[in-house]
Design an enzyme around this catalytic site. Structure first.
Site, PDB file in Angstrom:
ATOM      1  N   HIS A  77      13.223 -22.475  28.159  1.00  0.00           N
ATOM      2  CA  HIS A  77      13.433 -21.140  27.577  1.00  0.00           C
ATOM      3  C   HIS A  77      13.420 -20.147  28.731  1.00  0.00           C
ATOM      4  CE1 HIS A  77      12.337 -21.697  23.051  1.00  0.00           C
ATOM      5  NE2 HIS A  77      13.229 -22.563  23.482  1.00  0.00           N
ATOM      6  N   TYR A 206       8.579 -12.542  19.394  1.00  0.00           N
ATOM      7  CA  TYR A 206       7.271 -11.917  19.186  1.00  0.00           C
ATOM      8  C   TYR A 206       7.503 -10.592  18.482  1.00  0.00           C
ATOM      9  CZ  TYR A 206       4.979 -15.196  22.407  1.00  0.00           C
ATOM     10  OH  TYR A 206       4.463 -16.318  23.001  1.00  0.00           O
ATOM     11  N   LYS A 302      -1.296 -19.479  26.742  1.00  0.00           N
ATOM     12  CA  LYS A 302      -1.955 -19.816  28.006  1.00  0.00           C
ATOM     13  C   LYS A 302      -2.972 -20.958  27.914  1.00  0.00           C
ATOM     14  CE  LYS A 302      -0.136 -17.222  31.085  1.00  0.00           C
ATOM     15  NZ  LYS A 302       1.152 -17.850  30.777  1.00  0.00           N
ATOM     16  N   TYR A 390       3.802 -14.637  31.836  1.00  0.00           N
ATOM     17  CA  TYR A 390       4.175 -15.620  30.806  1.00  0.00           C
ATOM     18  C   TYR A 390       4.592 -16.936  31.452  1.00  0.00           C
ATOM     19  CZ  TYR A 390       5.671 -17.033  26.131  1.00  0.00           C
ATOM     20  OH  TYR A 390       5.767 -17.657  24.902  1.00  0.00           O
TER      21      TYR A 390
END
Ligand SMILES: Cc1cc2nc3c(=O)[nH]c(=O)nc-3n(C[C@H](O)[C@H](O)[C@H](O)COP(=O)(O)OP(=O)(O)OC[C@H]3O[C@@H](n4cnc5c(N)ncnc54)[C@H](O)[C@@H]3O)c2cc1C
Length: 411
Positions: A77, A206, A302, A390
């Site tokens: 991604h 998101y 995470k 990220y």
């Protein structure tokens, strides 16, 4: 008759990603280990958890010979969508920081690691019970447990590693006076669903909405994972499929006409989350790794990545200590790991509080969040911060100033 204890260099409690990856890395360095877990392999495989691997986590699997399946079956991604005010805004990781993340479920990470340990003759004992850790400040700490037949067993080791997750026994075996807990509870939880439907979007979405947060995530061409913010005490039994889809559709609704592709809901659960760190990560001859030492809210993806990052450092420290007699490396492990942990804590907290609607939020609070989201997507600096965090502050990039200080102190 009591059984003779098993002797090994490193005894590991927990066969999650942290425990199994550590055992694999130690084997590559010629160091023996034994891993115990109170769940069966089938139970662990059947638990749906994380889904996003940072680039360095994927590289750790491939470059250390666990498996290259992530590259064959996972999906890169190159960005995420931040959706607010009814519109989507793409944060392009590849353009901003030259990295991607991999959509590759934790179940597959676990299968790859368990297969690799079995392939390489690793000693992993699933389905044990009554685990205890003893003599943690002595030279020969031990793991006591009952095997699958109920027979009492004992493992004695040079170093013990607690990789037994957020509810394990290792952290609580450290006297309270010897540990400090840093803790943040959130007033919301995630309602997570697995659905049989085609993907609704190519990358994770998101979503900030008046009704609260939603995350549209993918698994395969026919199975998707989605979440929406709910009350921590929400009862999943009160949510039939129709109600779930209505809520999700309402949260992503916008002027661009984006809608979700629906299908049967095959799994539903409420996931409470919190931010937590236990310091230090060493007590005597025991070291903690992964969720045993820290947990993050899942918004920043995470948790699994931190567990893998911990054991990469821990394997280096154990190799120094056990093959070169440098016990100081064990002291340095915690501060080195915590440097990343606290950055990840900040990022996960930031993503969580920017995207969720707190109970009692005022119009001012919601408008301020929208201003913050606009500042992120409208600014290259803002988007780059999100992309760097990220994708995981990749090893391939130059270490930052504060990271260099921690490394210098270690060398
Ligand atoms: C429901 C859920 C959803 C999640 N979703 C995400 C997500 O979307 N993204 C993300 O990044 N992270 C997510 N996480 C977090 C992520 O899954 C964890 O950070 C990751 O599993 C940590 O790996 P670990 O090896 O440290 O611990 P774990 O995976 O928890 O492994 C610990 C192991 O220790 C074993 N164990 C525990 N107690 C004992 C004992 N007494 N004796 C023997 N064995 C024991 C357990 O059976 C377990 O197999 C999620 C977590 C949960 C619970």
């Amino acid at each position: 008759m009591p059984h003779t204890p098993t002797r090994t260099a490193v005894g590991i409690v927990g066969a999650g990603p942290a425990g199994l990856m550590l055992s694999h890395l130690l084997a590559r360095a010629g160091i023996d280990s034994v891993v115990v877990d109170h769940r069966t392999r089938a139970e662990i495989e059947g638990t749906s958890r994380a889904g996003i691997l940072e680039a360095d986590s994927a590289r750790l699997l491939t470059d250390t010979g666990v498996s290259d399946r992530v590259h064959r079956e996972g999906r890169p991604h190159d960005g995420i969508e931040l959706r607010f005010g009814g519109e989507s805004h793409r944060v392009d990781f590849r353009a901003l920081v030259g990295e991607s993340v991999w959509l590759y479920p934790q179940t597959d990470v676990f299968i790859d690691l368990a297969d690799a340990r079995a392939r390489d003759g690793g000693d992993v004992r699933f389905g044990v019970s009554d685990t205890q850790v003893v003599d943690l400040t002595g030279e020969r700490p031990g793991i006591l447990y009952s095997d699958a037949d109920g027979v009492a067993r004992e493992i004695r080791c040079d170093i013990l590693v607690g990789a037994d997750g957020s509810r394990g026994v290792c952290r609580s075996a450290v006297p309270e006076a010897e540990r400090t807990h840093f803790f943040r509870e959130y007033p919301y939880a995630w309602f997570g669903v697995l659905v049989e439907a085609p993907p609704s979007a190519p990358e994770l979405v998101y979503t900030h909405s008046e009704r609260g947060f939603a995350l549209i995530s993918q698994r395969t061409e026919s199975v998707q994972r989605m979440y929406f913010q709910c009350d921590p005490d929400e009862d999943p039994a009160l949510w039939p499929d129709d109600r779930i889809w209505a809520e999700l559709q309402e949260r992503v609704r916008g002027s661009d006409g984006f809608t979700l592709k629906e299908g049967p809901v095959t799994d539903r659960s409420v996931l409470r989350f919190r931010s937590f760190v236990c310091e230090p990560m060493r007590y005597g001859s025991m070291l903690l790794a992964g969720d045993a030492a820290h947990t993050v809210p899942p918004t920043g993806a995470k948790g699994l990545n931190l567990a893998l990052a911990d054991v990469r450092l821990l394997a280096e420290a154990l190799e120094q200590a056990l093959t070169k007699g440098d016990r100081g490396a064990l002291d340095a492990y915690g501060p080195r790991a915590l440097h990343r942990v606290w950055r990840a804590q900040h990022f996960s907290y930031w993503m969580t509080t920017m995207l969720h609607r707190a109970p009692g939020a005022t119009d001012f609070d919601v408008r301020r969040q929208l201003g913050e989201l606009a500042a992120v997507v409208d600014s290259t600096a803002g988007s780059t911060y999100l992309a760097e965090a990220y994708t995981g502050w990749s090893e391939g990039r130059r270490a930052g100033r504060s990271e260099r200080r921690v490394q210098d102190a270690w060398q």
